[in-house]
Write a protein that holds these residues in place. Structure first.
Motif, PDB file in Angstrom:
ATOM      1  N   PRO A 122       0.813  -1.225   0.000  1.00 42.51           N
ATOM      2  CA  PRO A 122       0.000   0.000   0.000  1.00 42.51           C
ATOM      3  C   PRO A 122       0.847   1.276   0.000  1.00 42.51           C
ATOM      4  CG  PRO A 122      -0.733  -1.501   1.736  1.00 42.51           C
ATOM      5  CD  PRO A 122       0.467  -2.103   1.124  1.00 42.51           C
ATOM      6  N   PHE A 123       1.992   1.260   0.696  1.00 41.42           N
ATOM      7  CA  PHE A 123       2.849   2.445   0.747  1.00 41.42           C
ATOM      8  C   PHE A 123       3.399   2.749  -0.639  1.00 41.42           C
ATOM      9  CE2 PHE A 123       2.874   0.728   5.009  1.00 41.42           C
ATOM     10  CZ  PHE A 123       2.667   1.863   5.775  1.00 41.42           C
ATOM     11  N   LYS A 124       3.825   1.688  -1.341  1.00 37.04           N
ATOM     12  CA  LYS A 124       4.407   1.883  -2.671  1.00 37.04           C
ATOM     13  C   LYS A 124       3.357   2.388  -3.650  1.00 37.04           C
ATOM     14  CE  LYS A 124       8.211  -1.249  -2.036  1.00 37.04           C
ATOM     15  NZ  LYS A 124       8.544  -2.682  -1.999  1.00 37.04           N
ATOM     16  N   ASN A 130       9.244   5.871   0.164  1.00 30.12           N
ATOM     17  CA  ASN A 130      10.460   6.366   0.807  1.00 30.12           C
ATOM     18  C   ASN A 130      10.443   6.188   2.320  1.00 30.12           C
ATOM     19  OD1 ASN A 130      11.308   7.181  -1.686  1.00 30.12           O
ATOM     20  ND2 ASN A 130      10.386   9.219  -1.471  1.00 30.12           N
ATOM     21  N   ALA A 131       9.253   5.948   2.850  1.00 28.61           N
ATOM     22  CA  ALA A 131       9.162   5.781   4.302  1.00 28.61           C
ATOM     23  C   ALA A 131      10.011   4.587   4.715  1.00 28.61           C
ATOM     24  CB  ALA A 131       7.709   5.556   4.698  1.00 28.61           C
ATOM     25  N   ASP A 132      10.351   4.535   5.986  1.00 30.80           N
ATOM     26  CA  ASP A 132      11.115   3.396   6.494  1.00 30.80           C
ATOM     27  C   ASP A 132      10.171   2.189   6.541  1.00 30.80           C
ATOM     28  OD1 ASP A 132      12.581   1.558   7.779  1.00 30.80           O
ATOM     29  OD2 ASP A 132      13.060   2.776   9.532  1.00 30.80           O
ATOM     30  N   LEU A 133      10.165   1.422   5.446  1.00 33.97           N
ATOM     31  CA  LEU A 133       9.154   0.382   5.315  1.00 33.97           C
ATOM     32  C   LEU A 133       9.329  -0.733   6.337  1.00 33.97           C
ATOM     33  CD1 LEU A 133       8.614   0.153   1.476  1.00 33.97           C
ATOM     34  CD2 LEU A 133       7.281   1.347   3.180  1.00 33.97           C
ATOM     35  N   ASP A 134      10.580  -1.069   6.662  1.00 30.46           N
ATOM     36  CA  ASP A 134      10.786  -2.128   7.658  1.00 30.46           C
ATOM     37  C   ASP A 134      10.154  -1.730   8.987  1.00 30.46           C
ATOM     38  OD1 ASP A 134      12.128  -4.222   6.368  1.00 30.46           O
ATOM     39  OD2 ASP A 134      13.876  -2.900   6.180  1.00 30.46           O
ATOM     40  N   HIS A 135      10.325  -0.457   9.302  1.00 33.09           N
ATOM     41  CA  HIS A 135       9.758   0.034  10.544  1.00 33.09           C
ATOM     42  C   HIS A 135       8.230  -0.026  10.486  1.00 33.09           C
ATOM     43  CE1 HIS A 135       8.142   3.366  13.042  1.00 33.09           C
ATOM     44  NE2 HIS A 135       8.837   2.710  13.946  1.00 33.09           N
ATOM     45  N   GLU A 136       7.665   0.397   9.343  1.00 28.13           N
ATOM     46  CA  GLU A 136       6.206   0.378   9.174  1.00 28.13           C
ATOM     47  C   GLU A 136       5.666  -1.042   9.295  1.00 28.13           C
ATOM     48  OE1 GLU A 136       4.131   2.807   8.997  1.00 28.13           O
ATOM     49  OE2 GLU A 136       5.608   4.422   8.912  1.00 28.13           O
ATOM     50  N   VAL A 137       6.365  -1.991   8.646  1.00 26.02           N
ATOM     51  CA  VAL A 137       5.903  -3.378   8.684  1.00 26.02           C
ATOM     52  C   VAL A 137       5.911  -3.897  10.120  1.00 26.02           C
ATOM     53  CG1 VAL A 137       6.498  -5.739   8.002  1.00 26.02           C
ATOM     54  CG2 VAL A 137       6.543  -3.905   6.308  1.00 26.02           C
TER      55      VAL A 137
END
Lengths: 324, 327
Positions: A122-124, A130-137
Motif C-alpha cells: 500500500p505504501f508503494k 520512501n518511508a522506512d518500510l521495515d519500521h512500518e511493517v
C-alpha cells in the motif's frame, strides 16, 4: 455528529445481455438493479453493519463505496466530497483513506509475496515508498498482534486467523478514515472470530476509524455495530440504531431474519416468523412492496403500491405499509 | 461393532507426510453414528473434521495414511475394502453435501441431466429417472420442479442450489449423509429452512446424518448427539443436552462461552480462548489443550488424559473429570 460517509439514492445497475442480444430477444431494459435507492450515513468513529442474504447487494454497495463499481445514479460523499464522477487519479488519492478487508483472507493475499511485501505494497502504490518500510511493517504487525518474524512468511504458512490479521494490517496500513470489511469473520471459529472483532474494536478506539461491516452473522452485528441496515433485493428495507432494531424490528423481513437466528441451546423456545416461497430474482422484481410474496403479514395494498419509507424515532426508518 | 450403529469409528489415527515431517492429523478418534440419528461434529478449523470425513469415504490425499483403527459401516470395515467395493458405497450408501453447492453442481449441465446421471446404477429408462428426479426435488422444496428440470445451476438462488445438492445426495436413499458445513454460505432465514428440511427428510427416509459445522446454534437445533474435536482428537462427546447444558471439557466450556449468540449483554469485547492451536508436528506431551487451558495443573502437562465417562454416553478427555486409576 458529522457524517464521514454519505450515500444518497445510490443505484447500481448491471447489464444482463449485450445490446444486440437484448434487441434480438426483445428485451427493452437488459439491466438488473443490484443496488437500488440506497441512502445511508456513517458518522466518524462509528460502526455500521449491513446484513441481508447473499445476492441482496451488500457487497456491490461496499464495492461502490471503495470505487470498484460506478453507481449509475445517486451520490456518494466522503468528508463532504463527491466521489461519483471523480477522475481515476483523484479516486486513487481518495482510496488512501479507505482500507478494505476482503471476504477470502488467504485469497486476497498474493501467494507469491511475503507478508513484508504485502504490507509494504500500500505504501508503494500511494507513492510513500520512501518511508522506512521495515519500521512500518514491524509497527503494523505489532498493532495486529503478530510476531515481527512473520514478515518473512508466505500466506500459505498462516492459519485462517493469522491471515485475517494480515488483512487487517493491510487495511489500516495508511491510517485510513474508513475500513470496509466484507465478511471479516466468515468461516472462522467463534474464538478466533472474537479475536478479530476485538482487534477491530481496539483499532477503532485507538485510531478513531469508522467501519462499514458486511456480514450475515447477526450475533456479530448485535455486539459490534452502532447502526445497522437490512438489505433485501438491493434495497435497504430498514435501518437504524442496532439496539433499537434488535429491541423492536419494524419491517417483517427484519423480524423474520432476527427470529431465525439459531440459539446455542437445544431447549431454546424460539418464536419464529417463518418465510415462505423463494427469494425473487432481481430480473423479475415483484410489484408493489417487493417483499410481499414472502411476507406473512401482507395485505391487499402490499401487492400494488410501493411503500414509502417511514421514520420512527432516532433515525430509525423502515419501508413497509404495515410495520410491526 | 454395535449393530444399532450405522457408522462406527474406533481408534482411528491418520497422518500426513509433509516436508516438515509426519503430521498426526487424527489420533485415536472414536465416533459412532446410531441408525436414524443426527450426529454433529464441532471444532475449530484444523481440528481434523475434514480429515475424518475423507477417511470415511477413503478419499484422503495421497500423502495421507491411516495408521491404525477401524471404520465400520453397516457391519463391514471400510478400510479393508477394495476400490471397486468402495465405489459401490460412495454416493449410494454414503453420500455427501459440501459447503459450496456451486462446487458440487456442474455449471454447464442442467440440473435434470445431473440428477438423471447420478441414477446410473438404476436400471430404469430415462423418463422414469426424470420423474424420480422431479419427486426428489419436490421433497426438498423446489417449486415447479418439473418445469425447472432443464434449468442450469446459475438460474437458481443460493438456498435452492443447496437444496438441489441435498436432493442429489439423497436421491439414492443412502443410509448415511455426510453434510460438511452445508449452511455457512446462507443467511439466517435460509439456514433455518435447510435445517428443518434436513430434519424432515431424515425422519421420512430414516437415514443417519453426520453434520459438520462450527455454528453452535445450528448444532444445538439440529443434532441428537455431538462430538467435540480439538487438535485431531475427540475431547468430548455426548447428547446435545450434555454438551450444551453440562459441558465437561474446559475446551467445550470455553467454546460455548465464546459464542456471541450466548451473551445477552451487548459487549464490544468478545471472549476468546487465549493462545494458539497446537502445532501438530510438535505435540505437547500431556493433554492437547493444556497450553490454552485455564484449569491446567501438574499432570496435564506430562500425561495425556483418556476419554472417560459413561460407556457409550457422555465422555470427556480431561484429567479434571477423570480421577484416573489409583486416585
Amino acid at each position: 455528529m458529522k457524517p464521514l460517509l454519505e450515500l444518497e439514492n445510490v443505484r447500481v445497475r448491471f447489464r444482463t445481455r449485450s445490446a444486440t442480444r437484448a434487441w434480438l430477444a426483445g428485451i427493452r431494459d437488459p439491466f438488473v438493479d443490484a443496488v437500488h435507492g440506497v441512502s445511508l450515513q456513517i458518522a466518524e468513529g462509528q460502526t455500521y453493519g449491513l446484513v441481508g442474504e447473499s445476492g441482496s447487494g451488500k457487497t456491490t454497495l461496499a464495492r461502490s463505496v471503495i470505487g470498484l463499481v460506478r453507481p449509475n445514479e445517486g451520490s456518494i460523499r466522503f468528508e463532504g466530497r463527491e466521489l461519483t464522477g471523480m477522475s481515476a487519479s483523484d479516486a486513487n488519492r481518495f482510496r488512501r483513506h479507505v482500507g478494505t478487508m476482503f471476504q477470502d483472507p488467504v485469497g486476497s493475499l498474493s501467494p507469491r509475496m511475503t507478508i513484508r511485501t504485502l504490507l509494504a505494497e500500500p505504501f508503494k502504490i500511494h507513492g510513500l515508498g520512501n518511508a522506512d518500510l521495515d519500521h512500518e511493517v514491524r509497527r503494523l504487525l505489532d498493532l495486529v498482534g503478530l510476531n515481527p518474524n512473520f514478515s518473512n512468511r508466505y500466506p500459505h504458512q498462516l492459519s485462517g486467523g493469522q491471515a485475517r490479521r494480515v488483512g487487517v494490517a493491510r487495511a489500516i496500513a495508511l491510517n485510513p478514515r474508513l475500513i470496509v470489511a466484507d465478511e471479516p469473520t466468515a468461516g472462522l471459529d467463534v474464538s478466533v472470530q472474537g479475536e478479530i472483532l476485538n482487534l477491530l474494536g481496539k483499532l477503532q478506539e485507538e485510531l478513531g476509524v469508522s467501519i462499514l461491516v458486511i456480514t450475515h452473522n447477526l450475533n456479530v452485528v448485535r455486539h459490534i455495530t452502532d447502526r445497522m441496515g437490512i438489505m433485501y433485493l438491493g434495497r435497504l428495507v430498514e435501518q437504524g440504531p442496532t439496539r433499537e432494531i434488535f429491541r423492536q424490528p419494524r419491517h417483517p423481513y427484519t423480524l423474520a431474519l432476527l427470529s431465525a437466528n439459531p440459539e446455542p441451546d437445544p431447549d431454546a423456545r424460539i418464536n419464529r416468523v417463518e418465510l415462505h416461497g423463494e427469494v425473487p430474482s432481481l430480473i423479475n422484481r415483484p410489484s408493489g412492496c417487493e417483499f410481499h410474496p414472502r411476507c406473512p403479514f401482507a395485505r391487499k395494498p402490499c401487492a400494488d403500491e410501493f411503500p414509502v419509507t417511514r421514520t420512527g424515532g432516532d433515525h430509525h426508518s423502515f419501508c413497509c405499509h404495515y410495520p410491526r | 461393532m454395535n449393530p444399532s450403529n450405522v457408522l462406527e469409528i474406533k481408534g482411528l489415527s491418520v497422518e500426513f507426510s509433509t516436508e516438515r515431517g509426519r503430521l498426526p492429523a487424527l489420533r485415536n478418534v472414536d465416533l459412532a453414528v446410531p441408525a436414524g440419528a443426527i450426529v454433529g461434529v464441532v471444532g475449530e478449523s484444523g481440528c481434523g473434521k475434514s480429515t475424518m470425513i475423507h477417511s470415511i469415504v477413503r478419499l484422503l490425499s495421497p500423502n495421507g495414511r491411516v495408521v491404525s483403527g477401524s471404520i465400520h459401516f453397516e457391519g463391514s470395515d471400510l478400510l479393508g475394502m477394495t476400490e471397486p467395493e468402495m465405489r459401490s458405497i460412495r454416493g449410494d450408501r454414503i453420500s455427501m453435501v459440501s459447503q459450496d453447492p456451486m462446487i458440487s453442481l456442474n455449471p454447464v449441465l442442467s440440473i435434470g441431466t445431473q440428477m438423471v446421471d447420478i441414477q446410473y446404477r438404476e436400471k430404469l429408462d430415462k423418463s422414469r429417472k426424470r420423474a424420480r428426479a422431479v419427486t426428489m426435488l419436490q421433497r426438498v422444496g423446489i417449486p415447479d420442479a418439473a418445469e425447472r428440470l432443464d434449468d442450469y445451476p446459475h438460474q437458481f438462488s443460493g438456498g435452492m442450489r443447496q437444496r438441489i445438492a441435498i436432493a442429489m445426495a439423497l436421491q439414492a436413499e443412502p443410509s448415511l449423509l455426510i453434510a460438511d458445513e452445508p449452511t455457512t454460505a446462507l443467511d439466517a432465514t435460509l439456514e433455518v429452512q435447510i435445517i428443518h428440511r434436513l430434519q424432515e427428510l431424515q425422519q421420512s427416509m430414516g437415514c443417519s446424518i453426520l453434520f459438520i459445522s462450527h455454528h453452535l446454534g445450528v448444532i444445538a437445533e439440529l443434532c441428537d448427539l455431538v462430538v467435540v474435536m480439538y487438535g485431531g482428537e475427540v475431547v468430548e462427546n455426548g447428547t446435545v443436552r450434555d454438551i450444551f447444558h453440562r459441558p465437561m471439557h474446559p475446551y467445550t466450556q470455553k467454546l460455548i462461552e465464546c459464542d456471541p449468540a450466548r451473551m445477552v449483554e451487548i459487549t464490544r469485547v468478545q471472549p476468546t480462548i487465549p493462545g494458539e492451536v497446537p502445532d501438530l508436528a510438535r505435540l505437547p506431551a500431556g493433554c492437547i489443550f493444556s497450553g490454552r487451558c485455564h484449569l491446567a495443573f501438574g499432570k496435564c502437562h506430562d500425561q495425556p488424559p483418556a476419554l472417560a465417562g459413561q460407556d457409550g454416553g457422555h465422555r470427556a478427555r480431561c484429567h479434571l473429570t477423570d480421577p484416573g486409576p489409583g486416585t
